[in-house]
Design an enzyme around this catalytic site. Structure first.
Site, PDB file in Angstrom:
ATOM      1  N   LYS A 157       0.831  -1.206   0.000  1.00  0.00           N
ATOM      2  CA  LYS A 157       0.000   0.000   0.000  1.00  0.00           C
ATOM      3  C   LYS A 157       0.869   1.261   0.000  1.00  0.00           C
ATOM      4  O   LYS A 157       0.466   2.291  -0.549  1.00  0.00           O
ATOM      5  CB  LYS A 157      -0.953  -0.007   1.205  1.00  0.00           C
ATOM      6  CG  LYS A 157      -1.995  -1.109   1.104  1.00  0.00           C
ATOM      7  CD  LYS A 157      -3.391  -0.574   1.335  1.00  0.00           C
ATOM      8  CE  LYS A 157      -4.483  -1.344   0.659  1.00  0.00           C
ATOM      9  NZ  LYS A 157      -4.736  -2.670   0.968  1.00  0.00           N
TER      10      LYS A 157
ATOM     11  N   LYS B 192      -3.835 -10.229  -7.038  1.00  0.00           N
ATOM     12  CA  LYS B 192      -5.175 -10.476  -6.489  1.00  0.00           C
ATOM     13  C   LYS B 192      -6.153  -9.429  -7.043  1.00  0.00           C
ATOM     14  O   LYS B 192      -5.741  -8.325  -7.434  1.00  0.00           O
ATOM     15  CB  LYS B 192      -5.156 -10.446  -4.959  1.00  0.00           C
ATOM     16  CG  LYS B 192      -5.014  -9.069  -4.351  1.00  0.00           C
ATOM     17  CD  LYS B 192      -5.424  -9.042  -2.873  1.00  0.00           C
ATOM     18  CE  LYS B 192      -5.354  -7.603  -2.377  1.00  0.00           C
ATOM     19  NZ  LYS B 192      -5.837  -7.359  -1.058  1.00  0.00           N
TER      20      LYS B 192
ATOM     21  N   LYS C 102     -10.010  -4.195  -4.472  1.00  0.00           N
ATOM     22  CA  LYS C 102     -11.059  -3.183  -4.611  1.00  0.00           C
ATOM     23  C   LYS C 102     -10.471  -1.799  -4.822  1.00  0.00           C
ATOM     24  O   LYS C 102     -11.142  -0.904  -5.331  1.00  0.00           O
ATOM     25  CB  LYS C 102     -12.049  -3.225  -3.432  1.00  0.00           C
ATOM     26  CG  LYS C 102     -11.503  -3.002  -2.025  1.00  0.00           C
ATOM     27  CD  LYS C 102     -12.700  -2.893  -1.076  1.00  0.00           C
ATOM     28  CE  LYS C 102     -12.602  -3.271   0.354  1.00  0.00           C
ATOM     29  NZ  LYS C 102     -11.599  -3.895   1.050  1.00  0.00           N
TER      30      LYS C 102
HETATM   31  P1  TYM Z   1     -10.332  -5.966   3.351  1.00  0.00           P
HETATM   32  O1  TYM Z   1     -11.480  -5.054   3.577  1.00  0.00           O
HETATM   33  O2  TYM Z   1      -9.215  -5.503   2.522  1.00  0.00           O
HETATM   34  O3  TYM Z   1     -10.864  -7.301   2.730  1.00  0.00           O
HETATM   35  C1  TYM Z   1     -12.000  -7.967   3.276  1.00  0.00           C
HETATM   36  C2  TYM Z   1     -11.820  -9.469   3.171  1.00  0.00           C
HETATM   37  O4  TYM Z   1     -11.774  -9.864   1.799  1.00  0.00           O
HETATM   38  C3  TYM Z   1     -10.632 -10.698   1.601  1.00  0.00           C
HETATM   39  N1  TYM Z   1     -10.138 -10.486   0.227  1.00  0.00           N
HETATM   40  C4  TYM Z   1     -10.049 -11.446  -0.690  1.00  0.00           C
HETATM   41  N2  TYM Z   1     -10.320 -12.756  -0.649  1.00  0.00           N
HETATM   42  C5  TYM Z   1     -10.125 -13.464  -1.776  1.00  0.00           C
HETATM   43  N3  TYM Z   1      -9.671 -12.925  -2.936  1.00  0.00           N
HETATM   44  C6  TYM Z   1      -9.383 -11.608  -3.027  1.00  0.00           C
HETATM   45  N4  TYM Z   1      -8.946 -11.081  -4.159  1.00  0.00           N
HETATM   46  C7  TYM Z   1      -9.556 -10.801  -1.863  1.00  0.00           C
HETATM   47  N5  TYM Z   1      -9.375  -9.478  -1.594  1.00  0.00           N
HETATM   48  C8  TYM Z   1      -9.724  -9.309  -0.305  1.00  0.00           C
HETATM   49  C9  TYM Z   1      -9.628 -10.242   2.652  1.00  0.00           C
HETATM   50  O5  TYM Z   1      -8.673 -11.220   2.905  1.00  0.00           O
HETATM   51  C10 TYM Z   1     -10.524  -9.979   3.826  1.00  0.00           C
HETATM   52  O6  TYM Z   1     -10.820 -11.183   4.513  1.00  0.00           O
HETATM   53  N6  TYM Z   1      -7.896  -5.647   7.633  1.00  0.00           N
HETATM   54  C11 TYM Z   1      -9.068  -6.214   7.003  1.00  0.00           C
HETATM   55  C12 TYM Z   1     -10.348  -5.791   7.693  1.00  0.00           C
HETATM   56  C13 TYM Z   1     -10.326  -6.048   9.146  1.00  0.00           C
HETATM   57  C14 TYM Z   1     -10.506  -7.289   9.795  1.00  0.00           C
HETATM   58  C15 TYM Z   1     -10.382  -7.014  11.190  1.00  0.00           C
HETATM   59  C16 TYM Z   1     -10.771  -8.566   9.331  1.00  0.00           C
HETATM   60  C17 TYM Z   1     -10.101  -5.101  10.115  1.00  0.00           C
HETATM   61  N7  TYM Z   1     -10.131  -5.699  11.352  1.00  0.00           N
HETATM   62  C18 TYM Z   1     -10.487  -8.043  12.124  1.00  0.00           C
HETATM   63  C19 TYM Z   1     -10.899  -9.583  10.286  1.00  0.00           C
HETATM   64  C20 TYM Z   1     -10.751  -9.312  11.666  1.00  0.00           C
HETATM   65  C21 TYM Z   1      -9.118  -5.707   5.578  1.00  0.00           C
HETATM   66  O7  TYM Z   1      -8.638  -4.658   5.266  1.00  0.00           O
HETATM   67  O8  TYM Z   1      -9.808  -6.492   4.741  1.00  0.00           O
END
Ligand code: TYM
Length: 341
Positions: free
Chosen positions: A117, A207, A210
């Site tokens: 990032k 990957k 978003k």
């Molecule tokens: P975030 O918002 O970036 O992504 C949300 C979830 O989607 C999964 N993900 C994917 N899975 C499969 N293929 C992909 N291309 C892909 N892109 C994203 C991510 O692995 C995630 O599970 N830090 C976290 C949010 C968060 C969180 C937490 C999660 C904050 N506190 C506590 C669990 C527990 C995040 O930014 O995910």
């Protein structure tokens, strides 16, 4: 009772990658375990501006994020299901400040998401971006959560959470925190062979993200279904001319098979068997395009049926529960570190 917990950021529109990696795995577990586990599905809204966003849209995005959880199939009438906003449970931020002092600079610096990032946005590397995995650790540890459905890209943060929990339990000689299950145990609990990683449609070595500026690389949950179908039809594959499920040599075509299986609910092995050895990539693309557009149409219809009042009611209940549990854990930590008696 076990706690199963996850959060999905809504600073940008979530993609079908998020849906497959997190929404779907979480909701499958929620439906399977709603009688014997707490299901915490929260919106990490404080994590929304670790990179720059348009703040005038954030509040509406958060409300939409809650609608997405409900539309994805989370049963909000089950008393064990809790939906809440991170920012409305102040213990998350307070615990994060404490955990900061038990996390080494060197270990936080090793997080690959921070490196990626920072490279994407070299002019806006904030302390908030650096600290993001530690706030994430607080999100998990406050609830003694054991199972954290995540996509593959987030497992490094889970490992850091485990390290902090183990370190603090040892230092204070008590089981202050439940140590979340390891990556291997998580994946087994989710009935998967490995963590899920849906790839970019234009560059399958990466990957699906978003935050990507390349609209053709991703399908967002709010995409027009017909436009999404076109993106699938023009997805980058390979020139080998024979369909094989092989993430290393044929990641584009294998990605499409994974999307097909996950969104249609079919077993991946069935999809692989149906197409293995065939030469017409177009047939597979057409089927995936149909599956994706039907999925989006039905999902968007469900979202439209959920009112803002439904969201408010769900959040009020979820936040009352979350504050109670989180404040009790925070007090235990404050006692251990010597802030209160
Ligand atoms: P975030 O918002 O970036 O992504 C949300 C979830 O989607 C999964 N993900 C994917 N899975 C499969 N293929 C992909 N291309 C892909 N892109 C994203 C991510 O692995 C995630 O599970 N830090 C976290 C949010 C968060 C969180 C937490 C999660 C904050 N506190 C506590 C669990 C527990 C995040 O930014 O995910």
């Amino acid at each position: 009772m076990k706690t199963i917990l996850t959060g999905i950021r809504v600073n940008e529109e979530p993609t079908i990658g998020n849906f497959i990696g997190a929404y779907k795995t979480m909701i499958n577990l929620a439906n399977e375990h709603a009688a014997d586990a707490h299901i915490n599905m929260f919106i990490p809204d404080l994590h929304s501006f670790t990179t720059p966003i348009d703040h005038s849209k954030l509040y509406a995005q958060v409300i939409k994020g809650v609608k997405y959880y409900i539309a994805a199939g989370l049963d909000v009438n089950n008393p064990n299901v809790h939906i809440y906003r991170q920012s409305h449970v102040p213990a998350h931020s307070e615990l994060a400040i404490i955990l900061n002092c038990f996390t080494y600079y060197g270990e936080a610096k090793r997080m690959t998401q921070f490196k990626d990032k920072s490279e994407e946005n070299p002019e806006a590397i904030t302390v908030g971006l650096f600290d993001y995995p530690i706030l994430m650790a607080a999100d998990i540890l406050l609830y003694d959560a054991e199972i954290i459905p995540l996509g593959e890209d987030q497992f490094q943060h889970l490992e850091l959470t485990r390290d902090i929990a183990i370190r603090m339990n040892n230092k204070f000689e008590r089981e202050l925190f439940t140590v979340p299950a390891s990556e291997k145990e998580q994946v087994a609990f989710m009935n998967l062979e490995k963590g899920l990683r849906i790839r970019s449609l234009t560059d399958p070595s990466k990957k699906m993200s978003k935050s990507s500026k390349d609209e053709k690389s991703k399908i967002s949950l709010s995409d027009d279904p017909a436009a999404a179908a076109k993106k699938i039809m023009s997805a980058t594959t390979d020139s080998l001319g024979k369909i094989n499920f092989d993430m290393i040599n044929q990641p584009g075509i294998s990605n499409l098979m994974t999307i097909e299986a996950m969104l249609s609910g079919r077993d991946i092995h069935d999809v692989i068997q149906q197409y293995a050895g065939l030469e017409r990539y177009g047939d597979l693309k057409q089927e995936v395009a149909r599956t994706v557009s039907t999925f989006l149409e039905e999902f968007q219809q469900r979202v439209a049926q959920i009112s803002d009042e439904d969201v408010e009611r769900v959040l009020e209940q979820g936040e009352a529960y979350a504050n109670k549990v989180a404040n009790a854990k925070l007090a235990e930590v404050q006692r251990a570190v010597g802030l209160i008696r």
